[in-house]
Write a protein that holds these residues in place. Structure first.
Motif, PDB file in Angstrom:
ATOM      1  N   SER A   1      13.222  -0.347  10.642  1.00  0.00           N
ATOM      2  CA  SER A   1      14.126   0.727  10.315  1.00  0.00           C
ATOM      3  C   SER A   1      13.172   1.582   9.712  1.00  0.00           C
ATOM      4  CB  SER A   1      15.299   0.099   9.602  1.00  0.00           C
ATOM      5  OG  SER A   1      15.869   1.187   8.972  1.00  0.00           O
ATOM      6  N   LYS A   2      13.459   2.943   9.766  1.00  0.00           N
ATOM      7  CA  LYS A   2      12.699   4.005   9.098  1.00  0.00           C
ATOM      8  C   LYS A   2      13.205   4.445   8.012  1.00  0.00           C
ATOM      9  CE  LYS A   2      12.162   6.242  12.793  1.00  0.00           C
ATOM     10  NZ  LYS A   2      11.555   7.401  14.057  1.00  0.00           N
TER      11      LYS A   2
ATOM     12  N   ASN B   1       0.683  -0.971  -0.015  1.00  0.00           N
ATOM     13  CA  ASN B   1      -0.003  -0.047   0.056  1.00  0.00           C
ATOM     14  C   ASN B   1       0.987   1.337   0.110  1.00  0.00           C
ATOM     15  OD1 ASN B   1      -2.367  -1.493   0.152  1.00  0.00           O
ATOM     16  ND2 ASN B   1      -2.121  -1.734   2.325  1.00  0.00           N
ATOM     17  N   HIS B   2       2.169   1.089  -0.500  1.00  0.00           N
ATOM     18  CA  HIS B   2       3.007   2.295  -0.548  1.00  0.00           C
ATOM     19  C   HIS B   2       3.773   2.067  -2.054  1.00  0.00           C
ATOM     20  CE1 HIS B   2       5.921  -0.589   1.146  1.00  0.00           C
ATOM     21  NE2 HIS B   2       6.723   0.055   0.703  1.00  0.00           N
ATOM     22  N   ASN B   3       4.386   3.081  -2.590  1.00  0.00           N
ATOM     23  CA  ASN B   3       4.893   3.323  -3.643  1.00  0.00           C
ATOM     24  C   ASN B   3       6.001   4.047  -3.639  1.00  0.00           C
ATOM     25  OD1 ASN B   3       2.356   1.868  -5.090  1.00  0.00           O
ATOM     26  ND2 ASN B   3       1.896   3.818  -3.952  1.00  0.00           N
ATOM     27  N   PHE B   4       7.095   3.929  -4.593  1.00  0.00           N
ATOM     28  CA  PHE B   4       8.357   4.764  -4.875  1.00  0.00           C
ATOM     29  C   PHE B   4       7.871   5.442  -6.078  1.00  0.00           C
ATOM     30  CE2 PHE B   4       9.964   1.888  -1.668  1.00  0.00           C
ATOM     31  CZ  PHE B   4      10.441   2.853  -0.744  1.00  0.00           C
TER      32      PHE B   4
ATOM     33  N   GLY C   1       7.539   2.659   8.888  1.00  0.00           N
ATOM     34  CA  GLY C   1       8.811   3.379   8.198  1.00  0.00           C
ATOM     35  C   GLY C   1       9.342   3.056   7.004  1.00  0.00           C
ATOM     36  N   MET C   2       8.453   2.204   6.128  1.00  0.00           N
ATOM     37  CA  MET C   2       9.034   1.717   4.861  1.00  0.00           C
ATOM     38  C   MET C   2       9.025   2.619   3.578  1.00  0.00           C
ATOM     39  SD  MET C   2       6.036   0.240   5.960  1.00  0.00           S
ATOM     40  CE  MET C   2       4.276  -0.241   5.497  1.00  0.00           C
TER      41      MET C   2
ATOM     42  N   GLY D   1       7.484  -4.104  -0.164  1.00  0.00           N
ATOM     43  CA  GLY D   1       6.595  -5.201   0.024  1.00  0.00           C
ATOM     44  C   GLY D   1       5.355  -4.479   1.083  1.00  0.00           C
ATOM     45  N   TYR D   2       4.877  -5.732   1.905  1.00  0.00           N
ATOM     46  CA  TYR D   2       3.453  -5.014   2.508  1.00  0.00           C
ATOM     47  C   TYR D   2       3.867  -4.156   3.496  1.00  0.00           C
ATOM     48  CZ  TYR D   2      -1.206  -5.051   4.241  1.00  0.00           C
ATOM     49  OH  TYR D   2      -2.457  -4.638   4.732  1.00  0.00           O
ATOM     50  N   PHE D   3       4.744  -4.591   4.480  1.00  0.00           N
ATOM     51  CA  PHE D   3       5.358  -3.782   5.713  1.00  0.00           C
ATOM     52  C   PHE D   3       6.772  -3.563   5.384  1.00  0.00           C
ATOM     53  CE2 PHE D   3       1.915  -6.297   8.151  1.00  0.00           C
ATOM     54  CZ  PHE D   3       0.890  -5.319   8.030  1.00  0.00           C
ATOM     55  N   HIS D   4       7.454  -3.459   4.272  1.00  0.00           N
ATOM     56  CA  HIS D   4       8.728  -3.536   4.128  1.00  0.00           C
ATOM     57  C   HIS D   4       9.083  -2.990   2.900  1.00  0.00           C
ATOM     58  CE1 HIS D   4       8.524  -7.325   2.322  1.00  0.00           C
ATOM     59  NE2 HIS D   4       9.536  -7.295   2.016  1.00  0.00           N
TER      60      HIS D   4
END
Length: 564
Positions: free
Chosen positions: A262-263, A183-186, A203-204, A234-237
């Motif tokens: 790690s953040k 649920n996050h992207n770069f 903190g991913m 990944g999901y949490f990383h």
């Protein structure tokens, strides 16, 4: 389970257990050449070399009903996207009413299992598609990014937390978007800046915080952006691989590869002395491949697996083949695509028109080979030349690049040429050359083969006519293909006059083995009959590959091993 793809024809299944991978292998044959894989939580799809898409439940394949050639496939947790050669975007999946991830107003039922065109993109000239967990992006030729789907964590990056059933323009100057089962992207911009947005509880996003972000925030990197080889959410990383072979992780442990959350991107300490060449992430686990061919696993691969993967684990087997695509499934699946298709690599080398295979025609100053132009377009050369006489040199170069490599790097130019030539369904290189093998009329060269079981009464007679009468058989071939695929033939043809259309084989192999070897040069595959002696054929093919200096003997060896 793990798939090793042998060329683009066969694959080997490696069985997995609950917490690690064994080295037990089973043959699993694909009946069509595969170029790409995408997998959701429930099943996988495969892109064929001819642009067709197939779905699989792990046991059987079914061709999906898409009327045009597909060039790219992507997957989220419950949905798929497919990009066509004309720039259309197709979507399908399950739980559609929950996540609005189809890209159009869909109110029929929760599951849409048939691909449908997303109307919004019909005039947008889309060149890239990307899928996140329950959301998606499409990037057009002007580097505008459109987003749709789930957005409760800000994963669309549009400064809201509202879902979008219909795509909307959310970002400009986008060079690349990095997504995954997340649920996050770069986001990497055209001016080489890196941002992240979406879910950030662990903190991913690597912005130094643990707050969700609904707009792009600058990423803190431990290296220069040009040194980043891969970014994998990944999901949490999140995982980052550098060009120097170092792996970094952020987010929750153990998925990030370390014992603490790690953040920011932190080195995976267990692999600090390894030269990592490839990496991939699944839902809650990661894998890495080192230069020695060993795979490393870390993270939790299921809700009951938390204690299993706390430490980085090394695979029980060594991957000896070149890996071009490394991909994790959602849970318990790892896909490895071995190398590329050696036929496609060899044909692409012809584009240079080098000394061993000079061009024999040109259109508007752009050199090419008549055989390839006619093979790929299904048109005679004079018709091709007449149709393209008013086209720019750039457009012709774009089209010729597809002829030799199957790659389209300017969709507008390619479509312009396609309309000029009135091209129908386009095949992949592998499909075209498999068909070329059966085209006896266009073969322009012959290999003379002496039957090793026949008494040779004419050893001292070099007259070609007497050779043919003295037990020589002919194998018709295309000279250009032999030049591309065989180092020996390439050097040999440099010393043969243009008037000569034959050469004598001195390998001492049976004509049956040589015919199988020649067919492999065209198709990348070997099919034995019930009457063949597998051990003898395999031994002779191995010798023939070495004698004729096959450009990729390793790929043939993998295929032969699967026949043993």
């Amino acid at each position: 389970m793990t798939y090793f793809f042998v060329g683009e024809k066969k694959k080997i299944l490696i069985e997995t257990n609950q917490n690690f991978v064994t080295d037990k292998k089973y043959p699993l044959i694909a009946t069509f050449p595969i170029t790409q894989i995408a997998t959701t939580k429930s099943h996988s799809i495969f892109l064929g070399a001819d642009g067709s898409v197939y779905k699989s439940n792990g046991e059987s394949y079914e061709k999906l009903e898409i009327e045009e050639q597909i060039t790219d496939i992507q997957s989220g947790t419950f949905h798929f996207l497919a990009l066509s050669i004309t720039g259309n975007v197709y979507s399908w999946g399950i739980r559609c009413l929950t996540y609005d991830h189809l890209g159009y107003n869909y109110k029929e039922k929760d599951d849409q299992l048939k691909p449908r065109i997303i109307p919004f993109f019909k005039d947008k000239q889309i060149v890239k598609i990307r899928c996140g967990n329950y959301h998606s992006f499409a990037i057009d030729k002007d580097k505008n990014a459109y987003a749709f789907g789930y957005n409760s964590n800000g994963e669309l990056g549009d400064q809201t937390y509202k879902m979008k059933a219909i795509p909307a323009l959310v970002h400009k100057n986008v060079e690349e978007l990095y997504t995954g089962y997340s649920n996050h992207n770069f986001l990497r911009t055209s001016n080489e800046e890196l941002f992240a947005f979406g879910f950030n509880y662990f903190g991913m996003l690597c912005d130094g915080s643990t707050s969700n972000q609904n707009s792009p925030k600058k990423v803190i990197l431990p290296c220069k952006l040009e040194e980043v080889k891969k970014l994998l959410p990944g999901y949490f990383h999140s995982i980052m691989l550098t060009t120097t072979g170092k792996l970094h992780g952020s987010g929750t442990s153990p998925e990030c590869g370390n014992q603490a959350n790690s953040k920011e991107f932190a080195p995976v300490l267990a692999l600090k002395d390894k030269n990592i060449v490839n990496a991939a992430v699944g839902f809650q686990y990661s894998i890495a491949l080192d230069s020695d061919g060993y795979l490393y696993y870390f993270g939790a691969r299921s809700s009951t697996d938390w204690e299993k993967m706390l430490n980085v684990q090394k695979s029980a087997f060594r991957v000896e083949e070149e890996i071009s695509q490394l991909m994790c499934g959602y849970v318990f699946q790892i896909f490895l695509k071995v190398g590329g298709n050696s036929l496609e690599k060899d044909i692409s080398s012809l584009q240079s028109g080098g000394e061993g295979y000079p061009f024999d025609t040109s259109i508007n100053g752009v050199g090419a080979h008549k055989l390839l132009l006619e093979l790929r377009t299904k048109k005679p050369l004079n018709e091709i030349a007449n149709s393209l006489q008013d086209c720019t040199k750039n457009d012709i170069e774009v089209f010729f690049s597809w002829v030799y490599t199957n790659i389209i790097y300017d969709r507008n130019a390619f479509e312009h040429i396609s309309k000029k030539l009135q091209l129908g369904t386009l095949n992949g290189l592998s499909t075209d050359f498999a068909q070329l093998y059966d085209d006896e009329d266009s073969k322009d060269f012959k290999i003379l083969v002496k039957d090793p079981d026949e008494d040779d009464e004419n050893d001292d007679d070099d007259d070609e006519d007497e050779e043919e009468e003295g037990g020589f058989e002919e194998i018709p071939v295309h000279k250009l293909l032999l030049q591309a695929r065989s180092g020996l033939f390439r050097e040999m043809f440099k010393n043969i006059t243009n008037k000569s259309n034959k050469v004598t084989d001195y390998s001492g192999k049976s004509i049956e083995s040589l015919e199988l070897f020649i067919k492999y040069l065209y198709t990348g595959d070997i099919q034995l009959t019930a009457d063949d002696d597998p051990e003898l054929i395999i031994e002779e093919l191995e010798d023939a590959a070495e004698y004729y200096q096959l450009t990729d003997q390793n790929q043939l060896q993998i295929l032969l091993n699967s026949l043993k």
